[in-house]
Design a protein around this motif. Structure first.
Motif, PDB file in Angstrom:
ATOM      1  N   GLY A  94       0.801  -1.223   0.000  1.00 18.86           N
ATOM      2  CA  GLY A  94       0.000   0.000   0.000  1.00 18.86           C
ATOM      3  C   GLY A  94       0.828   1.265   0.000  1.00 18.86           C
ATOM      4  O   GLY A  94       0.299   2.363   0.128  1.00 18.86           O
ATOM      5  N   LYS A  95       2.139   1.111  -0.136  1.00 18.60           N
ATOM      6  CA  LYS A  95       3.048   2.254  -0.077  1.00 18.60           C
ATOM      7  C   LYS A  95       3.900   2.299  -1.335  1.00 18.60           C
ATOM      8  O   LYS A  95       4.037   1.310  -2.045  1.00 18.60           O
ATOM      9  CB  LYS A  95       3.952   2.145   1.143  1.00 18.60           C
ATOM     10  CG  LYS A  95       3.218   2.100   2.450  1.00 18.60           C
ATOM     11  CD  LYS A  95       4.154   1.854   3.605  1.00 18.60           C
ATOM     12  CE  LYS A  95       3.364   1.708   4.895  1.00 18.60           C
ATOM     13  NZ  LYS A  95       4.216   1.349   6.014  1.00 18.60           N
ATOM     14  N   VAL A  96       4.488   3.447  -1.573  1.00 19.91           N
ATOM     15  CA  VAL A  96       5.405   3.605  -2.690  1.00 19.91           C
ATOM     16  C   VAL A  96       6.542   4.529  -2.240  1.00 19.91           C
ATOM     17  O   VAL A  96       6.338   5.395  -1.387  1.00 19.91           O
ATOM     18  CB  VAL A  96       4.676   4.179  -3.938  1.00 19.91           C
ATOM     19  CG1 VAL A  96       4.154   5.569  -3.692  1.00 19.91           C
ATOM     20  CG2 VAL A  96       5.554   4.145  -5.168  1.00 19.91           C
ATOM     21  N   LEU A  97       7.734   4.296  -2.775  1.00 25.18           N
ATOM     22  CA  LEU A  97       8.844   5.219  -2.556  1.00 25.18           C
ATOM     23  C   LEU A  97       8.767   6.265  -3.662  1.00 25.18           C
ATOM     24  O   LEU A  97       8.959   5.951  -4.835  1.00 25.18           O
ATOM     25  CB  LEU A  97      10.184   4.495  -2.585  1.00 25.18           C
ATOM     26  CG  LEU A  97      10.509   3.672  -1.356  1.00 25.18           C
ATOM     27  CD1 LEU A  97      11.820   2.913  -1.542  1.00 25.18           C
ATOM     28  CD2 LEU A  97      10.585   4.546  -0.122  1.00 25.18           C
ATOM     29  N   TYR A  98       8.473   7.487  -3.275  1.00 28.72           N
ATOM     30  CA  TYR A  98       8.278   8.563  -4.244  1.00 28.72           C
ATOM     31  C   TYR A  98       9.522   9.439  -4.269  1.00 28.72           C
ATOM     32  O   TYR A  98      10.086   9.752  -3.206  1.00 28.72           O
ATOM     33  CB  TYR A  98       7.031   9.373  -3.859  1.00 28.72           C
ATOM     34  CG  TYR A  98       6.589  10.310  -4.942  1.00 28.72           C
ATOM     35  CD1 TYR A  98       5.854   9.841  -6.021  1.00 28.72           C
ATOM     36  CD2 TYR A  98       6.922  11.647  -4.892  1.00 28.72           C
ATOM     37  CE1 TYR A  98       5.460  10.689  -7.037  1.00 28.72           C
ATOM     38  CE2 TYR A  98       6.528  12.502  -5.904  1.00 28.72           C
ATOM     39  CZ  TYR A  98       5.795  12.023  -6.965  1.00 28.72           C
ATOM     40  OH  TYR A  98       5.423  12.868  -7.969  1.00 28.72           O
ATOM     41  N   PRO A  99       9.971   9.837  -5.462  1.00 26.86           N
ATOM     42  CA  PRO A  99      11.185  10.659  -5.560  1.00 26.86           C
ATOM     43  C   PRO A  99      11.115  11.907  -4.683  1.00 26.86           C
ATOM     44  O   PRO A  99      10.067  12.545  -4.566  1.00 26.86           O
ATOM     45  CB  PRO A  99      11.237  11.047  -7.039  1.00 26.86           C
ATOM     46  CG  PRO A  99      10.442   9.999  -7.740  1.00 26.86           C
ATOM     47  CD  PRO A  99       9.372   9.573  -6.767  1.00 26.86           C
ATOM     48  N   LEU A 100      12.220  12.232  -4.075  1.00 27.91           N
ATOM     49  CA  LEU A 100      12.431  13.400  -3.217  1.00 27.91           C
ATOM     50  C   LEU A 100      11.773  13.297  -1.844  1.00 27.91           C
ATOM     51  O   LEU A 100      12.350  13.722  -0.859  1.00 27.91           O
ATOM     52  CB  LEU A 100      11.952  14.709  -3.886  1.00 27.91           C
ATOM     53  CG  LEU A 100      12.611  15.109  -5.201  1.00 27.91           C
ATOM     54  CD1 LEU A 100      11.991  16.393  -5.740  1.00 27.91           C
ATOM     55  CD2 LEU A 100      14.116  15.272  -5.030  1.00 27.91           C
ATOM     56  N   ILE A 101      10.575  12.744  -1.758  1.00 24.49           N
ATOM     57  CA  ILE A 101       9.862  12.786  -0.476  1.00 24.49           C
ATOM     58  C   ILE A 101       9.859  11.452   0.271  1.00 24.49           C
ATOM     59  O   ILE A 101       9.457  11.397   1.416  1.00 24.49           O
ATOM     60  CB  ILE A 101       8.416  13.304  -0.648  1.00 24.49           C
ATOM     61  CG1 ILE A 101       7.580  12.397  -1.547  1.00 24.49           C
ATOM     62  CG2 ILE A 101       8.422  14.717  -1.172  1.00 24.49           C
ATOM     63  CD1 ILE A 101       6.127  12.814  -1.651  1.00 24.49           C
TER      64      ILE A 101
END
Length: 179
Positions: A60-67
């Motif tokens: 249910g999660k994602v690694l999003y660029p910068l944040i």
């Protein structure tokens, strides 16, 4: 002349009702809470490296660029866009414009005594009755009073009625009649 005017008024009113209905259905995705299997598109205006399409996995999660880590499940597309906007604005981009769009809803599953059991793409507004219809309807051996729904979170609803709302990830189980 009066009949023509009356017919014209009825036609205009029905057209307006269909436009309002289409607009409400389009806005439903803003009230919809994201779940596993959904596919979304994140667009950040003038920032191609931050724009992406993704399918939500079981975490249910994602690694999003910068944040960094971003929780998606349980939030509406609008809430996700607002969170990305706020976190990007906090030291990365001045006034980011972010939109999150539903591309595809996660599947629902139908098993047991229906004509074509299997997985089906969820559509907003699905009820048990609509889901059974999509699966081809009941077989002759179906027990229409023995229908259970297992929610994606593991909760089991027993002997549900036709108006029960169905969500992505739900498993509908139609029991078999003994007579």
């Amino acid at each position: 002349m009066k009949k023509t005017y009356l017919l014209f008024c009825v036609l205009v009113m029905s057209l307006m009702a269909s436009v309002v209905s289409a607009e409400e259905s389009k806005n439903d995705s803003n009230h919809y809470l994201l779940g596993m299997g959904d596919q979304i598109q994140i667009l950040v205006y003038n920032e191609a490296d931050l724009s992406m399409k993704l399918r939500i996995d079981e975490s249910g999660k994602v690694l999003y660029p910068l944040i960094g880590e971003l929780q998606l499940v349980g939030k509406s597309p609008t809430q996700v866009a607002d969170e990305i906007r706020a976190r990007l604005k906090d030291g990365y981009i001045n006034n980011p414009m972010v939109t999150v769009t539903m591309l595809e809803f996660g599947p629902i599953y139908v098993s047991g005594e229906v004509k074509t059991p299997g997985s089906y793409e969820y559509q907003p507004g699905f009820t048990l009755e609509k889901t059974i219809a999509v699966a081809g309807g009941f077989t002759d051996r179906a027990d229409r009073d023995d229908i259970n729904v297992r929610r994606a979170n593991g909760t089991l609803l027993e002997d549900v009625n036709d108006t029960e709302v169905i969500y992505p990830g739900d498993i509908i189980i139609v029991g078999q009649s003994f007579f």
